[in-house]
Design a protein around this motif. Structure first.
Motif, mmCIF file in Angstrom:
data_model
loop_
_atom_site.group_PDB
_atom_site.id
_atom_site.type_symbol
_atom_site.label_atom_id
_atom_site.label_comp_id
_atom_site.label_asym_id
_atom_site.label_seq_id
_atom_site.Cartn_x
_atom_site.Cartn_y
_atom_site.Cartn_z
ATOM 1 N N GLY A 1 0.910 -1.290 -0.086
ATOM 2 C CA GLY A 1 0.051 0.023 -0.058
ATOM 3 C C GLY A 1 0.880 1.476 -0.053
ATOM 4 N N GLY A 2 2.182 1.206 -0.160
ATOM 5 C CA GLY A 2 2.887 2.548 -0.347
ATOM 6 C C GLY A 2 4.341 2.071 -1.016
ATOM 7 N N ALA A 3 4.973 3.191 -1.155
ATOM 8 C CA ALA A 3 6.320 3.029 -2.035
ATOM 9 C C ALA A 3 7.433 3.236 -0.910
ATOM 10 C CB ALA A 3 6.463 4.060 -3.143
ATOM 11 N N LYS A 4 8.615 2.323 -1.198
ATOM 12 C CA LYS A 4 9.779 2.728 -0.314
ATOM 13 C C LYS A 4 10.673 3.502 -1.014
ATOM 14 C CE LYS A 4 9.861 -1.745 2.226
ATOM 15 N NZ LYS A 4 10.688 -2.912 2.684
ATOM 16 N N GLN A 5 11.691 3.961 -0.229
ATOM 17 C CA GLN A 5 12.483 5.292 -0.955
ATOM 18 C C GLN A 5 13.481 4.687 -1.847
ATOM 19 O OE1 GLN A 5 11.586 8.190 -0.223
ATOM 20 N NE2 GLN A 5 9.656 7.481 0.372
ATOM 21 N N HIS A 6 13.340 3.861 -2.698
ATOM 22 C CA HIS A 6 14.202 3.405 -3.778
ATOM 23 C C HIS A 6 14.231 4.318 -5.083
ATOM 24 C CE1 HIS A 6 13.820 -0.305 -1.283
ATOM 25 N NE2 HIS A 6 14.778 0.365 -0.818
ATOM 26 N N PHE A 7 15.041 4.442 -5.857
ATOM 27 C CA PHE A 7 14.938 5.120 -7.142
ATOM 28 C C PHE A 7 13.969 4.612 -7.997
ATOM 29 C CE2 PHE A 7 17.469 6.918 -10.931
ATOM 30 C CZ PHE A 7 16.761 8.266 -10.994
ATOM 31 N N VAL A 8 13.861 3.300 -8.070
ATOM 32 C CA VAL A 8 12.894 2.717 -9.004
ATOM 33 C C VAL A 8 11.455 3.149 -8.615
ATOM 34 C CG1 VAL A 8 13.177 0.654 -8.076
ATOM 35 C CG2 VAL A 8 12.039 0.872 -10.512
ATOM 36 N N ASP A 9 11.241 3.043 -7.310
ATOM 37 C CA ASP A 9 9.990 3.424 -6.877
ATOM 38 C C ASP A 9 9.545 4.849 -6.994
ATOM 39 O OD1 ASP A 9 9.126 0.806 -5.698
ATOM 40 O OD2 ASP A 9 10.945 1.227 -4.350
ATOM 41 N N ALA A 10 10.513 5.716 -6.751
ATOM 42 C CA ALA A 10 10.284 7.125 -7.060
ATOM 43 C C ALA A 10 9.824 7.487 -8.494
ATOM 44 C CB ALA A 10 11.223 7.960 -6.725
ATOM 45 N N LEU A 11 10.450 6.816 -9.407
ATOM 46 C CA LEU A 11 10.344 6.958 -10.777
ATOM 47 C C LEU A 11 8.871 6.307 -11.076
ATOM 48 C CD1 LEU A 11 13.766 6.206 -12.307
ATOM 49 C CD2 LEU A 11 12.622 8.310 -12.182
ATOM 50 N N LEU A 12 8.610 5.110 -10.705
ATOM 51 C CA LEU A 12 7.297 4.569 -10.942
ATOM 52 C C LEU A 12 6.093 5.221 -10.339
ATOM 53 C CD1 LEU A 12 8.350 0.902 -10.406
ATOM 54 C CD2 LEU A 12 7.704 1.963 -12.686
ATOM 55 N N THR A 13 6.381 5.787 -9.046
ATOM 56 C CA THR A 13 5.441 6.679 -8.326
ATOM 57 C C THR A 13 4.988 7.899 -9.225
ATOM 58 O OG1 THR A 13 5.816 5.777 -6.361
ATOM 59 C CG2 THR A 13 4.550 7.734 -6.062
ATOM 60 N N LEU A 14 5.998 8.586 -9.810
ATOM 61 C CA LEU A 14 5.828 9.992 -10.596
ATOM 62 C C LEU A 14 5.544 9.503 -12.083
ATOM 63 C CD1 LEU A 14 8.838 11.614 -8.853
ATOM 64 C CD2 LEU A 14 6.305 11.917 -8.262
ATOM 65 N N GLN A 15 5.466 8.133 -12.486
ATOM 66 C CA GLN A 15 5.125 8.168 -14.030
ATOM 67 C C GLN A 15 4.188 8.881 -14.467
ATOM 68 O OE1 GLN A 15 5.020 3.972 -14.691
ATOM 69 N NE2 GLN A 15 5.386 4.222 -16.917
ATOM 70 N N ASP A 16 2.862 8.725 -14.147
ATOM 71 C CA ASP A 16 1.514 9.269 -14.412
ATOM 72 C C ASP A 16 1.769 10.830 -14.405
ATOM 73 O OD1 ASP A 16 0.824 6.979 -15.265
ATOM 74 O OD2 ASP A 16 -0.300 6.747 -13.470
ATOM 75 N N GLN A 17 2.539 11.568 -13.214
ATOM 76 C CA GLN A 17 2.270 12.916 -13.129
ATOM 77 C C GLN A 17 3.203 13.442 -13.970
ATOM 78 O OE1 GLN A 17 3.479 13.931 -8.988
ATOM 79 N NE2 GLN A 17 4.024 15.833 -9.401
ATOM 80 N N ASP B 1 4.541 12.002 -16.987
ATOM 81 C CA ASP B 1 4.290 11.471 -18.191
ATOM 82 C C ASP B 1 5.500 10.741 -18.720
ATOM 83 O OD1 ASP B 1 3.154 10.453 -20.352
ATOM 84 O OD2 ASP B 1 3.462 12.265 -21.600
ATOM 85 N N LEU B 2 6.031 9.865 -17.691
ATOM 86 C CA LEU B 2 7.337 9.210 -17.992
ATOM 87 C C LEU B 2 7.055 7.817 -18.791
ATOM 88 C CD1 LEU B 2 9.230 9.658 -14.444
ATOM 89 C CD2 LEU B 2 9.686 11.010 -16.575
ATOM 90 N N SER B 3 7.751 7.743 -19.693
ATOM 91 C CA SER B 3 7.364 6.324 -20.509
ATOM 92 C C SER B 3 8.207 5.117 -19.748
ATOM 93 C CB SER B 3 7.980 6.642 -21.983
ATOM 94 O OG SER B 3 9.204 6.345 -21.907
ATOM 95 N N GLU B 4 8.038 4.029 -19.980
ATOM 96 C CA GLU B 4 8.758 3.179 -19.326
ATOM 97 C C GLU B 4 10.027 3.033 -19.721
ATOM 98 O OE1 GLU B 4 8.154 -1.459 -20.479
ATOM 99 O OE2 GLU B 4 7.253 -1.193 -18.406
ATOM 100 N N ASP B 5 10.528 3.333 -21.069
ATOM 101 C CA ASP B 5 11.616 3.466 -21.900
ATOM 102 C C ASP B 5 12.457 4.317 -21.185
ATOM 103 O OD1 ASP B 5 11.400 1.478 -23.647
ATOM 104 O OD2 ASP B 5 10.734 2.804 -25.121
ATOM 105 N N THR B 6 11.913 5.700 -20.772
ATOM 106 C CA THR B 6 12.448 6.726 -20.073
ATOM 107 C C THR B 6 12.985 6.360 -18.668
ATOM 108 O OG1 THR B 6 10.998 8.514 -21.095
ATOM 109 C CG2 THR B 6 12.262 9.043 -19.029
ATOM 110 N N ILE B 7 12.086 5.660 -17.889
ATOM 111 C CA ILE B 7 12.301 5.177 -16.678
ATOM 112 C C ILE B 7 13.579 3.968 -16.704
ATOM 113 C CG2 ILE B 7 11.728 3.663 -14.671
ATOM 114 C CD1 ILE B 7 8.883 4.720 -15.190
ATOM 115 N N ILE B 8 13.780 3.285 -17.724
ATOM 116 C CA ILE B 8 14.818 2.355 -17.807
ATOM 117 C C ILE B 8 15.961 3.210 -18.112
ATOM 118 C CG2 ILE B 8 15.710 0.670 -19.061
ATOM 119 C CD1 ILE B 8 12.822 -0.514 -19.467
ATOM 120 N N GLY B 9 15.896 4.185 -18.872
ATOM 121 C CA GLY B 9 17.158 4.959 -19.487
ATOM 122 C C GLY B 9 17.751 5.917 -18.302
#
Length: 360
Positions: free
Chosen positions: A117-133, A135-143
């Protein structure tokens, strides 16, 4: 996060006078630091064995550096390009392999967040949590994830190895740094990041190591987006430009005794190394400055602090400090030509070398 505070070195150094390959341990620490920050994962267990996913991770990093070197050669020496054809198929396979592993880890984090029910403080979680806000594509997150990984793993280990070589070569500096650590931290606890502000000499040691031995001596290439004139030279639009930060940091017109390892110079004059002072640019400058500059500084400072606080360091038996090979291996990043061998002597009570488990 689980932190192995010197335990591996302590275990291997039970026999007095044993020489160790420093690079081996620095690489392991850098790998664990970056993967835990980016993914909150530890691919190496308490026995030092790497799991299958970790082995795949390291293989991808190694292959990426190999392909990157061939690309740089083809890009920057046009008349030799026929000797270094771009292996488009190899690049495509590498990208697919990297994306497959990263997507699997991203899926693990998504499922964990849904379950907790929540995100931990890891970089991947931060990016995934902000993905919609954002407009980060999956490719952008991977990059973004792999920019952090490739920029922070080898470069950190390289910088600390050079620093340790300089400290062993200059026992006066090593002793002075240890005196500061003993005064500020003592002998009953270990260094933490909150101690950095009280350790100006340790910070100066890290800064001096990055001055003399920038891990990327020509920085990453930049491309001119218009016709410009720099220092009287015409740079046509589209040109790839490298900045020789290695030469700038050893320029006698800028630095006093530029080839000598003197951390005291940074106690006398405050020199920024995050792009604001062009005398020292280990992380670049401007809009393209390394986004992980502060992370890199903190990792180098932390690794040096732990190594110096936990151990005294000397050259292998029979070798004088001044005989340490300080020659460089040419390439995109500057490795020591002869990997550093050193003899550590424990300085702290035994219980401070034990594994400290912290929730990741």
């Amino acid at each position: 996060m689980g932190l192995r505070r010197g335990k591996g070195l302590q275990e291997e150094y039970n026999n007095s006078g044993k020489s160790l390959l420093v690079k081996k341990y620095l690489g392991a620490v850098a790998f664990n630091n970056i993967t835990r920050l980016a993914f909150g994962k530890r691919f190496v267990n308490s026995e030092g064995l790497m799991d299958e996913q970790g082995q795949e991770f390291k293989a991808i990093v190694s292959n990426g550096l190999k392909l990157g070197a061939s690309l740089a050669m083809a890009e920057h020496i046009p008349w030799l390009r026929w000797l270094f054809p771009l292996e488009e198929e190899a690049f495509a396979k590498h990208g697919a392999r990297r994306d497959r592993l990263t997507r699997a880890i991203m899926e693990e984090h998504t499922l964990a967040r849904q379950k907790s029910g929540g995100a931990k403080q890891h970089f991947v979680d931060a990016l995934l949590t902000l993905q919609d806000q954002y407009d980060l594509s999956e490719d952008t997150i991977i990059g973004l994830l792999w920019d952090m990984i490739t920029a922070g793993m080898d470069t950190t280990a390289i910088s600390v190895e050079w620093a340790m070589a300089e400290l062993i070569k200059n026992p006066r500096v090593q002793e002075k740094a240890q005196e500061e650590l003993d005064r500020v931290i003592g002998y009953q606890r270990v260094l933490t990041e909150s101690d950095f502000s009280n350790l100006p000499y340790l910070q100066s040691v890290a800064k001096e190591a990055l001055r003399l031995h920038p891990p990327t001596p020509l920085m990453l290439p930049h491309r001119a987006n218009s016709n410009v004139k720099v220092g009287g030279y015409d740079i046509p639009k589209g040109s790839n430009v490298h900045v020789n930060v290695w030469a700038v940091a050893r320029d006698a017109a800028v630095w006093e005794s530029p080839t000598e390892f003197q951390p005291e110079r940074f106690l006398e004059v405050d020199v920024d190394m995050k792009g604001h002072d062009f005398r020292l640019l280990p992380f670049g400058a401007g809009r393209r400055v390394c986004p992980g500059a502060q992370l890199g500084i903190n990792l180098v400072t932390s690794m040096l602090g732990h190594l110096l606080h936990h151990f005294s360091w000397a050259p292998p038996n029979g070798l004088k400090p001044e005989e340490i090979d300080m020659s460089e291996n040419p390439g995109l990043v500057t490795y020591m030509r002869t990997p550093l061998q050193a003899v550590p002597t424990p300085r702290l009570p035994t219980h401070l070398y034990k594994r400290v488990a912290v929730d990741m």
